[in-house]
Design a protein around this motif. Structure first.
Motif, short mmCIF file in Angstrom:
data_model
loop_
_atom_site.label_atom_id
_atom_site.label_comp_id
_atom_site.label_asym_id
_atom_site.label_seq_id
_atom_site.Cartn_x
_atom_site.Cartn_y
_atom_site.Cartn_z
N LYS A 185 42.62 37.98 35.07
CA LYS A 185 42.21 36.60 35.32
C LYS A 185 40.69 36.48 35.33
O LYS A 185 40.01 37.12 36.13
N LEU A 204 38.35 37.69 33.66
CA LEU A 204 37.65 38.96 33.66
C LEU A 204 36.39 38.89 32.79
O LEU A 204 36.45 38.47 31.64
N ASP A 222 35.37 34.92 29.23
CA ASP A 222 36.28 35.39 30.28
C ASP A 222 37.66 35.68 29.70
O ASP A 222 38.19 34.90 28.89
N THR A 270 41.61 36.13 30.20
CA THR A 270 42.79 35.87 31.01
C THR A 270 44.00 36.26 30.19
O THR A 270 44.19 35.79 29.06
N ARG A 320 39.14 51.27 34.32
CA ARG A 320 38.21 51.45 35.44
C ARG A 320 37.16 52.53 35.17
O ARG A 320 36.63 53.15 36.08
N GLY A 366 35.51 38.51 37.83
CA GLY A 366 36.93 38.30 37.59
C GLY A 366 37.77 39.42 38.17
O GLY A 366 37.27 40.34 38.83
N THR A 367 39.07 39.37 37.91
CA THR A 367 39.99 40.36 38.47
C THR A 367 41.01 40.81 37.43
O THR A 367 41.28 40.12 36.45
N PHE A 368 41.57 41.99 37.67
CA PHE A 368 42.71 42.46 36.88
C PHE A 368 43.46 43.49 37.72
O PHE A 368 42.89 44.13 38.61
N SER A 369 44.74 43.62 37.44
CA SER A 369 45.53 44.61 38.18
C SER A 369 46.73 45.02 37.35
O SER A 369 47.36 44.20 36.68
#
Length: 514
Positions: A329, A331, A342, A344, A372, A379-382
């Motif tokens: 999201k 990122l 970004d 997504t 990583r 932003g985020t990611f997982s």
């Protein structure tokens, strides 16, 4: 008109005959594709033509004053130069002409009579040469070519030391094209090019008035640019008229003929040897046995037909069924600045996504961020907590390239038995000497097979592959695509080959510069 004559060329590499007493003529204006299996000797052949490697036997005769240029993607560049300074050096020969012209102008100031007439005539010829080469508008000429390969994306004032490997490869190719040599030698020029730049290069090469030889495993590219194919196979160098598809038809016929001739010769050798063994000890027949021995010694034994080394890849899978394998999201990725808009993205455990985009735009940076290995800018990611990632990077780097493929595999899996290691390497076509020779002596395709062999032993449920087809021959690429198609898990794939991604990936993600 012939510009290159190869007579009786022979070369061995680690007890393997790459070519034996081979002849080849290269004519002015020919557009030639060079093909062969991984490790057949294509790069060795090009290096011999470029004068960077001395053959074991035979002659390579070049036309007088032939200008030869070679695309060496492993060349060391002056990291302190700007992009434009490096490209401008392609015209150093014109700078030399200009210096001669300036010297003549100085000489003319003090000359008269016949000497002045001679100097005027000479200066006129040199001036015409400079004008014909657009010497006084070189920057525009440079940008016309370099922009076609996307050099403008990283800028003409950029320092070479700051460029990525792919960007440096584009830069070297641009300079080579600008030099416009009589004979251009290209080794896998499309490896670091994206789709639009491969298309541009194809059009450029098709309009090239001079001669080139290009090594490539990209069949579509070869079909587009090659009007002649040179094949390195069964210890010989053979020339075929037509593009790659037409070559395949001719090759099948000739290979069947060669195999039949080889089998007949082997049968004759066996017959003669059997007679000799039975009769050499008997006084009454020893003379006839000796006669057969002389016949046997005179036979020039054909090289054993090289069967296409079958390879099979497989990626063990650990079960995971989820709609939330990867959630990305807004990122933001990059180093000092954000490279692409970004990101997504959402992947399920069965999605296969093709990440495409121009070289240097940030595809590898995106992958390394998801792994990583690089921190995100924002932003985020997982990944799902049960995600197990298998990763193959595009760089052919090994911790110790002096180890053999066998030793490298054993280091990765210390509990593997000798039988297990040999079987795993044989599965990807690394048999015999290929398994025990130092990695640094393997071809690029053989190195990638080793990486894939190691990756094939660790269970995963998502594979991340960065340009895995670079250096692989046609057979290996087909085997890899089959393995990835059959892989039950998710796939994140970076490739510049649409044919490889087509039918494999159900999602396309376009990475575009911000």
């Amino acid at each position: 008109m012939s510009i290159l004559e190869i007579k009786g060329l022979s070369h061995r590499y680690d007890d393997k005959d790459l070519f034996v007493k081979s002849d080849l003529t290269v004519n002015s204006g020919e557009h030639i594709g060079v093909v062969g299996l991984n490790g057949a000797g294509k790069s060795t052949f090009i290096n011999i033509l470029a004068g960077k490697l001395v053959q074991d036997d035979g002659e390579v005769r070049r036309a007088q004053n032939l200008r030869v240029a070679y695309l060496d993607q492993h060349a060391t560049l002056d990291k302190s130069l700007t992009v434009m300074e490096y490209l401008r050096a392609a015209f150093s020969y014109l700078d030399a002409v200009n210096e001669k012209l300036e010297a003549i102008y100085l000489e003319m100031a003090e000359a008269d009579g016949e000497k002045l007439d001679r100097l005027i005539a000479k200066s006129s010829r040199l001036q015409d040469e400079l004008n014909d080469a657009d010497y006084y508008d070189l920057e525009a000429k440079i940008k016309k070519v370099a922009n076609g390969l996307g050099v403008n994306k990283f800028g003409y004032e950029a320092i070479i030391g700051t460029l990525s490997g792919g960007e440096r490869a584009k830069l070297m190719l641009s300079k080579l094209l600008l030099e416009s040599p009589d004979l251009m030698l290209l080794d896998e020029p499309t490896n670091f090019l994206d789709i639009e730049h491969i298309d541009w290069l194809s059009k450029y090469l098709n309009s090239y008035k001079k001669t080139f030889l290009v090594i490539s495993h990209d069949c579509a590219f070869l079909n587009s640019v090659a009007k002649t194919i040179v094949s390195i196979e069964n210890g010989s160098i053979r020339k075929f008229s037509g593009n790659y598809d037409q070559y395949l038809v001719q090759r099948e016929i000739l290979n069947k003929q060669y195999e039949d001739d080889y089998n007949r010769q082997q049968a004759e050798i066996k017959r003669l040897q059997t007679y000799i063994d039975k009769n050499k000890a008997r006084a009454a027949t020893a003379g006839m046995a000796n006669s057969r021995k002389k016949m046997l010694d005179r036979i020039e034994v054909m090289a054993k037909p090289v069967s296409v080394r079958d390879c099979k890849f497989s990626f063990p899978y650990t079960e995971l069924s989820t709609k939330d394998l990867l959630t990305v999201k807004d990122l933001k990725i990059g180093y000092d600045k954000q490279l692409i808009p970004d990101v997504t993205l959402k992947l399920t455990s069965v999605d296969k996504v093709w990440i495409r985009g121009t070289n240097g735009v940030g595809k590898t940076t995106l992958i390394k961020t998801l792994l990583r290995r690089l921190p995100p800018i924002g932003g985020t990611f997982s990944f799902h907590v049960a995600a197990k990632i298998g990763y193959i990077e595009q760089d052919l780097k090994f911790d110790n390239p002096n180890l053999s493929a066998y030793q490298a595999y054993a280091s990765a899996f210390p509990s593997a038995t000798q039988k297990d290691i040999r079987a795993a390497l044989a599965k990807v076509g690394l048999t015999g000497d290929l398994a025990v020779n130092p990695i640094c002596k393997l071809s690029g395709g053989e190195m990638m097979r080793l990486k894939l062999a190691v990756a094939s032993e660790t269970a995963s449920n998502v594979l991340i592959l960065d340009e895995p087809t670079n250096h692989l021959d046609v057979k290996a690429k087909a085997a890899l695509k089959e393995a990835l198609t059959n892989y039950p898990g998710a796939l994140i794939l970076v490739t510049h080959e649409p044919d490889f991604a087509d039918g494999l990936c159900n999602i396309v993600f376009d990475a575009k510069a911000k």
